[in-house]
Design a protein around this motif. Structure first.
Motif, PDB file in Angstrom:
ATOM      1  N   ALA A 159      23.153  71.692 -33.798  1.00 54.74           N
ATOM      2  CA  ALA A 159      22.469  70.449 -33.458  1.00 54.74           C
ATOM      3  C   ALA A 159      23.440  69.491 -32.771  1.00 54.74           C
ATOM      4  CB  ALA A 159      21.919  69.805 -34.718  1.00 54.74           C
ATOM      5  N   HIS A 160      22.900  68.639 -31.938  1.00 54.19           N
ATOM      6  CA  HIS A 160      23.669  67.550 -31.345  1.00 54.19           C
ATOM      7  C   HIS A 160      23.363  66.315 -32.169  1.00 54.19           C
ATOM      8  CE1 HIS A 160      24.874  69.607 -27.635  1.00 54.19           C
ATOM      9  NE2 HIS A 160      23.718  70.233 -27.760  1.00 54.19           N
ATOM     10  N   ILE A 161      24.385  65.719 -32.744  1.00 52.65           N
ATOM     11  CA  ILE A 161      24.187  64.537 -33.577  1.00 52.65           C
ATOM     12  C   ILE A 161      25.077  63.432 -33.037  1.00 52.65           C
ATOM     13  CG2 ILE A 161      24.319  63.583 -35.903  1.00 52.65           C
ATOM     14  CD1 ILE A 161      24.351  66.570 -36.854  1.00 52.65           C
ATOM     15  N   VAL A 162      24.500  62.297 -32.790  1.00 55.57           N
ATOM     16  CA  VAL A 162      25.265  61.122 -32.369  1.00 55.57           C
ATOM     17  C   VAL A 162      25.228  60.138 -33.524  1.00 55.57           C
ATOM     18  CG1 VAL A 162      25.423  59.229 -30.723  1.00 55.57           C
ATOM     19  CG2 VAL A 162      24.695  61.499 -29.945  1.00 55.57           C
ATOM     20  N   VAL A 163      26.401  59.686 -33.935  1.00 52.17           N
ATOM     21  CA  VAL A 163      26.516  58.742 -35.044  1.00 52.17           C
ATOM     22  C   VAL A 163      27.154  57.471 -34.501  1.00 52.17           C
ATOM     23  CG1 VAL A 163      27.517  58.342 -37.321  1.00 52.17           C
ATOM     24  CG2 VAL A 163      26.777  60.641 -36.677  1.00 52.17           C
ATOM     25  N   ARG A 164      26.532  56.334 -34.802  1.00 48.31           N
ATOM     26  CA  ARG A 164      27.069  55.036 -34.387  1.00 48.31           C
ATOM     27  C   ARG A 164      27.072  54.134 -35.610  1.00 48.31           C
ATOM     28  NH1 ARG A 164      24.945  52.032 -29.192  1.00 48.31           N
ATOM     29  NH2 ARG A 164      27.064  51.910 -28.431  1.00 48.31           N
ATOM     30  N   VAL A 184      22.008  58.339 -34.712  1.00 52.73           N
ATOM     31  CA  VAL A 184      21.164  57.745 -33.678  1.00 52.73           C
ATOM     32  C   VAL A 184      20.023  58.730 -33.412  1.00 52.73           C
ATOM     33  CG1 VAL A 184      21.076  56.954 -31.281  1.00 52.73           C
ATOM     34  CG2 VAL A 184      23.132  56.555 -32.652  1.00 52.73           C
ATOM     35  N   ALA A 185      18.805  58.243 -33.439  1.00 48.20           N
ATOM     36  CA  ALA A 185      17.639  59.113 -33.234  1.00 48.20           C
ATOM     37  C   ALA A 185      17.674  59.731 -31.840  1.00 48.20           C
ATOM     38  CB  ALA A 185      16.351  58.311 -33.423  1.00 48.20           C
ATOM     39  N   ILE A 186      17.388  61.007 -31.782  1.00 47.35           N
ATOM     40  CA  ILE A 186      17.354  61.716 -30.506  1.00 47.35           C
ATOM     41  C   ILE A 186      15.902  61.778 -30.025  1.00 47.35           C
ATOM     42  CG2 ILE A 186      17.189  63.969 -31.603  1.00 47.35           C
ATOM     43  CD1 ILE A 186      18.889  65.076 -29.310  1.00 47.35           C
ATOM     44  N   GLN A 187      15.724  61.563 -28.742  1.00 46.07           N
ATOM     45  CA  GLN A 187      14.383  61.595 -28.163  1.00 46.07           C
ATOM     46  C   GLN A 187      14.057  63.013 -27.693  1.00 46.07           C
ATOM     47  OE1 GLN A 187      14.498  58.682 -25.032  1.00 46.07           O
ATOM     48  NE2 GLN A 187      15.129  57.054 -26.416  1.00 46.07           N
ATOM     49  N   LYS A 188      12.781  63.308 -27.607  1.00 45.93           N
ATOM     50  CA  LYS A 188      12.339  64.645 -27.215  1.00 45.93           C
ATOM     51  C   LYS A 188      12.914  65.043 -25.859  1.00 45.93           C
ATOM     52  CE  LYS A 188       8.323  67.538 -26.549  1.00 45.93           C
ATOM     53  NZ  LYS A 188       6.899  67.654 -26.399  1.00 45.93           N
ATOM     54  N   ARG A 189      12.968  64.104 -24.915  1.00 49.26           N
ATOM     55  CA  ARG A 189      13.489  64.424 -23.578  1.00 49.26           C
ATOM     56  C   ARG A 189      14.964  64.805 -23.647  1.00 49.26           C
ATOM     57  NH1 ARG A 189      15.864  59.917 -20.739  1.00 49.26           N
ATOM     58  NH2 ARG A 189      15.948  58.117 -22.112  1.00 49.26           N
ATOM     59  N   HIS A 190      15.704  64.217 -24.603  1.00 50.00           N
ATOM     60  CA  HIS A 190      17.099  64.584 -24.791  1.00 50.00           C
ATOM     61  C   HIS A 190      17.203  66.014 -25.309  1.00 50.00           C
ATOM     62  CE1 HIS A 190      19.290  60.601 -24.534  1.00 50.00           C
ATOM     63  NE2 HIS A 190      18.021  60.287 -24.339  1.00 50.00           N
ATOM     64  N   LEU A 191      16.428  66.300 -26.333  1.00 45.54           N
ATOM     65  CA  LEU A 191      16.452  67.628 -26.938  1.00 45.54           C
ATOM     66  C   LEU A 191      16.101  68.697 -25.901  1.00 45.54           C
ATOM     67  CD1 LEU A 191      16.779  69.321 -29.475  1.00 45.54           C
ATOM     68  CD2 LEU A 191      14.374  68.914 -29.970  1.00 45.54           C
ATOM     69  N   GLN A 237      24.389  68.121 -44.177  1.00 48.75           N
ATOM     70  CA  GLN A 237      23.060  67.822 -44.705  1.00 48.75           C
ATOM     71  C   GLN A 237      22.759  66.331 -44.703  1.00 48.75           C
ATOM     72  OE1 GLN A 237      23.565  70.188 -48.331  1.00 48.75           O
ATOM     73  NE2 GLN A 237      21.750  71.353 -47.718  1.00 48.75           N
ATOM     74  N   ARG A 238      23.782  65.492 -44.606  1.00 46.25           N
ATOM     75  CA  ARG A 238      23.539  64.051 -44.500  1.00 46.25           C
ATOM     76  C   ARG A 238      22.852  63.708 -43.181  1.00 46.25           C
ATOM     77  NH1 ARG A 238      29.381  61.706 -45.348  1.00 46.25           N
ATOM     78  NH2 ARG A 238      28.378  59.942 -44.345  1.00 46.25           N
ATOM     79  N   TYR A 239      22.997  64.577 -42.175  1.00 47.89           N
ATOM     80  CA  TYR A 239      22.510  64.267 -40.833  1.00 47.89           C
ATOM     81  C   TYR A 239      21.417  65.209 -40.322  1.00 47.89           C
ATOM     82  CZ  TYR A 239      26.665  61.402 -40.987  1.00 47.89           C
ATOM     83  OH  TYR A 239      27.610  60.487 -41.361  1.00 47.89           O
ATOM     84  N   LEU A 277      24.972  61.314 -24.050  1.00 51.71           N
ATOM     85  CA  LEU A 277      25.766  60.267 -24.704  1.00 51.71           C
ATOM     86  C   LEU A 277      25.636  58.929 -23.985  1.00 51.71           C
ATOM     87  CD1 LEU A 277      28.975  62.326 -25.538  1.00 51.71           C
ATOM     88  CD2 LEU A 277      27.192  61.544 -27.135  1.00 51.71           C
ATOM     89  N   ARG A 278      25.713  58.953 -22.643  1.00 52.75           N
ATOM     90  CA  ARG A 278      25.570  57.698 -21.883  1.00 52.75           C
ATOM     91  C   ARG A 278      24.205  57.078 -22.121  1.00 52.75           C
ATOM     92  NH1 ARG A 278      28.169  60.546 -17.841  1.00 52.75           N
ATOM     93  NH2 ARG A 278      26.200  61.050 -16.860  1.00 52.75           N
ATOM     94  N   ASP A 279      23.171  57.920 -22.120  1.00 60.42           N
ATOM     95  CA  ASP A 279      21.812  57.416 -22.284  1.00 60.42           C
ATOM     96  C   ASP A 279      21.603  56.799 -23.672  1.00 60.42           C
ATOM     97  OD1 ASP A 279      19.277  57.204 -20.799  1.00 60.42           O
ATOM     98  OD2 ASP A 279      18.481  58.383 -22.464  1.00 60.42           O
ATOM     99  N   LEU A 280      22.216  57.386 -24.694  1.00 56.12           N
ATOM    100  CA  LEU A 280      22.057  56.868 -26.051  1.00 56.12           C
ATOM    101  C   LEU A 280      22.975  55.682 -26.364  1.00 56.12           C
ATOM    102  CD1 LEU A 280      21.734  60.050 -28.298  1.00 56.12           C
ATOM    103  CD2 LEU A 280      19.936  58.458 -27.630  1.00 56.12           C
ATOM    104  N   LEU A 281      24.175  55.681 -25.805  1.00 55.41           N
ATOM    105  CA  LEU A 281      25.184  54.720 -26.236  1.00 55.41           C
ATOM    106  C   LEU A 281      25.437  53.559 -25.288  1.00 55.41           C
ATOM    107  CD1 LEU A 281      27.796  57.281 -27.637  1.00 55.41           C
ATOM    108  CD2 LEU A 281      26.086  55.958 -28.917  1.00 55.41           C
ATOM    109  N   THR A 282      24.930  53.620 -24.065  1.00 52.35           N
ATOM    110  CA  THR A 282      25.175  52.536 -23.111  1.00 52.35           C
ATOM    111  C   THR A 282      23.893  52.170 -22.385  1.00 52.35           C
ATOM    112  OG1 THR A 282      25.639  53.807 -21.092  1.00 52.35           O
ATOM    113  CG2 THR A 282      27.461  53.563 -22.647  1.00 52.35           C
TER     114      THR A 282
END
Length: 130
Positions: free
Chosen positions: A30-35, A40-47, A20-22, A64-69
């Protein structure tokens, strides 16, 4: 396997308070990326792409590559890489501050993995800077 990215699953029964924290548990899975401890906010195109191919490894790695690098290459999340030949090795030497090199028979996957694992341990331990 050869990166700083750690993947896991949160059990929505046993770990609901943590989840519930995320996310809103009603939206699981759900796919959740935490940094740095923050989601990290997910974009509609990712979803849309993730939902079009649930569980697809290549899609998840793209996400992951698109969000983190800022590097779209397939190895952007890797700590180590394998090169074949002098030219590729010379490129690696020019591209990185630190290079740990070893020569292993290309057919000896066990030795290649052991070498990469040892190099990764050096990075994670802080003995070799990133």
């Amino acid at each position: 396997r050869w990166s700083h990215v750690v993947c896991g699953a949160v059990d929505m029964v046993d770990d609901k308070a943590y989840a519930q924290r995320y996310i809103d548990p009603k939206t699981a899975p759900a796919h959740i990326v935490v940094r740095g401890g923050e989601p990290v906010a997910i974009q509609k195109r990712h979803l849309e792409r993730l939902m079009a191919k649930p569980g697809d490894k290549d899609t998840i790695l793209w996400h992951l590559r698109d969000l983190l690098t800022s590097d779209p290459s397939p190895n952007a999340l890797d700590i180590s890489l394998e090169v074949g030949g002098a030219e590729a090795f010379a490129r690696a030497l020019r591209s990185y501050r630190v290079v740990i090199a070893g020569a292993v028979d290309r057919d000896d996957e066990e030795s290649r993995d052991a070498f990469r694992a040892a190099a990764q341990r050096l990075v994670f331990s802080g003995e070799v800077p990133m």
